[in-house]
Every structure is written in structure tokens, then in C-alpha cells.
Design a protein around this motif. Structure first.
Motif, PDB file in Angstrom:
ATOM      1  N   VAL A 155       1.066  -1.090   0.072  1.00 47.47           N
ATOM      2  CA  VAL A 155      -0.039  -0.121   0.012  1.00 47.47           C
ATOM      3  C   VAL A 155       0.869   1.108  -0.018  1.00 47.47           C
ATOM      4  N   THR A 156       2.051   1.291   0.781  1.00 51.90           N
ATOM      5  CA  THR A 156       2.676   2.273   0.962  1.00 51.90           C
ATOM      6  C   THR A 156       3.398   2.793  -0.631  1.00 51.90           C
ATOM      7  N   LEU A 157       4.023   1.620  -1.116  1.00 49.94           N
ATOM      8  CA  LEU A 157       4.589   1.692  -2.348  1.00 49.94           C
ATOM      9  C   LEU A 157       3.584   2.429  -3.475  1.00 49.94           C
ATOM     10  N   VAL A 158       2.336   1.434  -3.476  1.00 48.72           N
ATOM     11  CA  VAL A 158       1.350   2.143  -4.642  1.00 48.72           C
ATOM     12  C   VAL A 158       0.929   3.561  -4.490  1.00 48.72           C
ATOM     13  N   THR A 261       0.539   5.114 -17.386  1.00 50.99           N
ATOM     14  CA  THR A 261       1.782   5.330 -17.960  1.00 50.99           C
ATOM     15  C   THR A 261       1.667   6.400 -19.228  1.00 50.99           C
ATOM     16  N   ASP A 262       0.690   6.136 -19.644  1.00 48.33           N
ATOM     17  CA  ASP A 262       0.781   7.319 -21.075  1.00 48.33           C
ATOM     18  C   ASP A 262       0.323   8.771 -20.400  1.00 48.33           C
ATOM     19  N   VAL A 275       8.340   3.145 -13.371  1.00 47.04           N
ATOM     20  CA  VAL A 275       8.015   3.285 -12.026  1.00 47.04           C
ATOM     21  C   VAL A 275       6.269   2.903 -11.907  1.00 47.04           C
ATOM     22  N   VAL A 276       5.675   3.703 -13.063  1.00 46.31           N
ATOM     23  CA  VAL A 276       4.086   3.455 -13.029  1.00 46.31           C
ATOM     24  C   VAL A 276       3.836   1.681 -13.113  1.00 46.31           C
ATOM     25  N   ARG A 277       4.582   1.088 -14.208  1.00 47.33           N
ATOM     26  CA  ARG A 277       4.426  -0.280 -14.560  1.00 47.33           C
ATOM     27  C   ARG A 277       4.851  -1.011 -13.389  1.00 47.33           C
ATOM     28  N   ALA A 278       5.708  -0.535 -12.447  1.00 51.00           N
ATOM     29  CA  ALA A 278       6.303  -1.620 -11.385  1.00 51.00           C
ATOM     30  C   ALA A 278       5.194  -1.407 -10.424  1.00 51.00           C
ATOM     31  N   GLY A 279       4.612  -0.133 -10.179  1.00 52.04           N
ATOM     32  CA  GLY A 279       3.729   0.060  -9.201  1.00 52.04           C
ATOM     33  C   GLY A 279       2.443  -0.683  -9.494  1.00 52.04           C
TER      34      GLY A 279
END
Length: 422
Positions: A155-158, A261-262, A275-279
């Protein structure tokens, strides 16, 4: 009030959660991969009416959450609406809620696992998905506290990733607030379809209720935790929805396959895209973890009542978790991931969840003021909203959902007839 049946001296689930832990579980369920993907199909349905659809979904979610919270305080046992329907409306309605939840959400687990694989290692979705299911089943197996720790990190990361997307969007030269105009030609049908799509992206507050048997002081903790988790999630959804709309516009958002991402690319910060993909991968992982947790608790409750094999009602003597139910859920999800492609074929899951909450609202309607009944308008709006959104889903989802519920109902009556003749 009914208590969970158990053999004398048998290991039981332990009450370990406070308000903070319960909120974390709720956030892990709601702030999942849906926030990275739900806005595009909602924009295709409603265009510039996306925000209106989000508001409609929020009202229905609030009513469902309030009804669930009041019922969970009254019946603090594993199983959620399966228990509430059984206690307030009768055995069949509780069973139908449990059936819709377990079957629908098991398919959702498989789809979410494939989502993890698609984000983490494109081209190797199935092996990654199977590894994710096995790893998260193991985490759940060794104790609920380990699950909470992992969920807290997710949750913190997202939330950090979402905050970065919002900040980049609002400070971007590509942002245009005129794109927030709520006009357009989507019509009521389009707005309702968007509301249905967005509703499922943050409908995980039921996970808190299904853990009623593991929450300390549930009569106070659950009614506090559910609205807190829903409020935080809704705030995040509004912030992200506005961000993607002001940067991409309704048309650009509708045509996007990876909206966040876009958005960061259009905002001039393409370095945020990985970073967004990883999230998104981590968010999907968190949703999968919470799904396995919730399904295993409903399976436990149904197994206690012999609606599922009674062996699944066992509680581990050391870890105090429904270990057989968790292993069974994990095994079924692995099989689905390995042999089926469910990403485009789980419409019945959406329909089943709305049926689940409709039963929760009907059960809340029967509460008396002394039992903590919410204002009458709350379960009434919640029930009507669930039925309306269910019928606003694509026809294929309505048909498949109806078929799955009918199969469950037939199994119930066949089993009861066999038991009656025994």
C-alpha cells in the motif's frame, strides 16, 4: 448471535487486528491494479461523464460499506455476507452470497495473477502468475500478521507511485482543466456502465468484514475501519481520475491501454513510466494477496456449515489460519492460471459481487435500531444501486453471472433434497 461452530478445544482464529491493520487490509484490496486500468473502459463508456460515474459508484460503495460495517459489528465471524445473509434472511440467501463470492473471486484471483505476470514479465505471464499465487498462499499460510506486514509495504509503495503521477500531471504544461467538463453525449446508460466498472475497482472493503473473527473489539473496529479505508481509496481515485483527464482528455483516456503510463509520458516525465508499471505490478500483487485472504475465510465459514467439504474448516494449531481452505484456494487458482485465459471471461465475477452486496444491504434492512441499523435510506439505496449497476453491465456479464448463480442455487437445493432423504 450465532457463533462459529467448532469442536471443543479445536484451534480457533485469533483476534489480532486493530483499526490500523484492518484499514491496511482494506486499502490493499481496493487500491489495486484496478486504479491503473479501470479509467480507460470507464471513459469509453461515459466520456466526459467519467467523474459522474465515479460519484455514482462512490454513493453505492458508501451504502454497501455502511451496511457491511453494521452487520460485521453485529456478527463478528469469518465469512462476511455469507454469515449476514444466513442470519438475517435465511440459509439460502447466505449460501448464495457465499457462492457468488467464492466462485467469482476465485476467477478474479486468476485474472489478477495473470495481471501481475503481464506487468512483471511480459511474455511469461503464466509462470510468473503461478509463482505469485504460490508465494502469496505461503505468506497467508504462516500467519495473518505476515500478511498485514506485506500489505502495508504494498500500500505504501502504490500510494507513493500514485502521488508521483498526480503531482506530475497537475504541474504539467499538458494539463488542461477544461477537459473536466462534465457534458457530453454519453447518456445515463454510459454513466451507469462507467459507475459499474469503477465500483469494482474499489469494492474490496468487504475483505475487512470477512475477517470479522480476527479483529479485536469488532463492534468498534470494523465500523471505523471500513469507512476510513473507503474514504482514503475514494480520495486517491478522485485525484488520479482528475489527473488523467486533465492531461489525456476523455478521448485520449478512452483510447489508452495503459492510462497512467500514457499520462506521465504526456506530462513530460517519461522516466516515470517504468515506475508506474512496477507500481501496477505491486498493486496487482496486493490485490491478489487480499483476495486469497478473503476467499479462504468465506470458504472456512461455508465449510463449517457443510456447504463446502467440512475438512476445509480446519484451523492450523500454530498459525491460527484456515490452512486447508487457503491451500485449496491456492491450488484452484494455480490450475485456472495454468490452463485458462480468464482476463476476458470473468464478467460473472462483477455480477456476483453486486449480488453479494445486494444481499448485504437486504440483510442490513432487517436490523433493528437496537442492533445498530443504519438509516433506512442507506440499505435501500445500496440495494437499488447494486441491482441497477448489475443490470447496466454488458449483456454477456449479466448472462454469465446469472448462470453461475443459478448453478449455485441448483446445487443448494439438490444437496438439501439429498440430505432430506438421508
Amino acid at each position: 448471535m450465532s457463533t462459529p461452530p467448532s469442536a471443543a478445544g479445536a484451534p480457533q482464529l485469533q483476534r489480532r487486528f486493530g483499526v490500523g491493520d484492518a484499514v491496511v487490509i482494506g486499502l490493499g484490496s481496493m487500491i489495486g491494479a484496478g486504479i491503473f486500468a479501470a479509467f480507460a473502459p470507464a471513459a469509453r463508456a461515459a466520456g466526459s461523464g467519467l467523474l459522474v460515474g465515479l460519484a455514482v459508484a462512490a454513493v453505492v460503495a458508501y451504502c454497501n460499506a455502511t451496511s457491511s460495517a453494521r452487520l460485521a459489528a453485529r456478527y463478528p465471524a469469518s465469512g462476511g455476507t455469507y454469515v449476514y445473509g444466513r442470519e438475517r434472511l435465511g440459509e439460502f440467501w447466505g449460501y448464495l452470497a457465499g457462492w457468488g463470492f467464492v466462485v467469482g473471486k476465485t476467477a478474479s484471483c486468476a485474472a489478477m495473477a495473470l495481471t501481475v505476470g503481464a506487468y512483471a514479465w511480459p511474455g511469461q505471464e503464466r509462470p510468473v502468475a503461478i509463482a505469485a499465487v504460490l508465494a502469496l498462499t505461503a505468506v497467508n499460510y504462516v500467519g495473518i500478521q505476515k500478511t498485514v506486514w506485506l500489505t502495508r509495504g504494498v500500500v505504501t509503495l502504490v500510494l507513493a507511485v500514485l502521488a508521483a503521477v498526480v503531482a506530475a500531471s497537475y504541474t504539467s504544461g499538458a494539463a488542461d482543466v477544461s477537459r473536466l467538463e462534465l457534458g457530453g453525449d454519453a447518456g445515463v446508460g454510459g454513466v451507469l456502465e462507467a459507475a459499474g466498472l469503477l465500483f469494482f475497482a474499489f469494492a474490496g472493503y468487504a475483505r475487512i468484514a470477512t475477517l470479522g473473527e480476527e479483529v479485536r473489539d469488532p463492534r468498534r473496529t470494523i465500523p471505523r475501519a471500513i469507512p476510513l479505508a473507503l474514504g482514503i481509496t475514494l480520495s486517491a481515485y478522485v485525484a488520479v481520475a482528475v489527473a488523467v483527464l486533465v492531461v489525456l482528455g476523455p478521448g485520449g483516456l478512452a483510447g489508452s491501454t495503459a492510462p497512467l503510463t500514457d499520462t506521465v509520458r504526456a506530462a513530460g516525465v517519461p522516466e516515470l513510466a517504468p515506475v508506474v508499471r512496477a507500481g501496477a505490478a505491486v498493486a496487482a500483487l496486493g490485490s491478489l494477496l487480499a483476495l486469497i485472504l478473503g476467499i479462504s475465510r468465506t470458504t472456512l465459514a461455508m465449510a463449517r456449515d457443510h456447504h463446502l467439504p467440512h475438512a476445509l474448516a480446519a484451523v492450523h494449531p500454530r498459525f491460527h489460519v484456515p490452512h486447508r481452505a487457503e491451500l485449496a484456494v491456492g491450488a484452484v487458482v494455480v490450475a485456472l492460471v495454468a490452463f485458462a485465459d480468464l482476463r476476458g471471461a470473468i464478467g460473472f465475477s462483477s455480477f456476483g459481487v453486486l449480488a453479494y452486496y445486494a444481499i448485504a444491504n437486504a440483510a442490513a434492512w432487517t436490523l433493528t435500531p437496537a442492533e445498530g441499523r443504519p438509516p433506512r435510506a442507506v440499505p435501500a439505496i445500496g440495494l437499488a444501486g447494486c441491482l441497477l449497476l448489475a443490470l447496466s453491465l454488458p449483456l454477456s456479464s449479466v448472462i454469465s453471472g446469472t448462470v453461475v448463480l443459478a448453478i449455485g442455487a441448483a446445487a443448494f437445493f439438490v444437496r438439501r433434497g439429498v440430505a432430506g432423504r438421508a
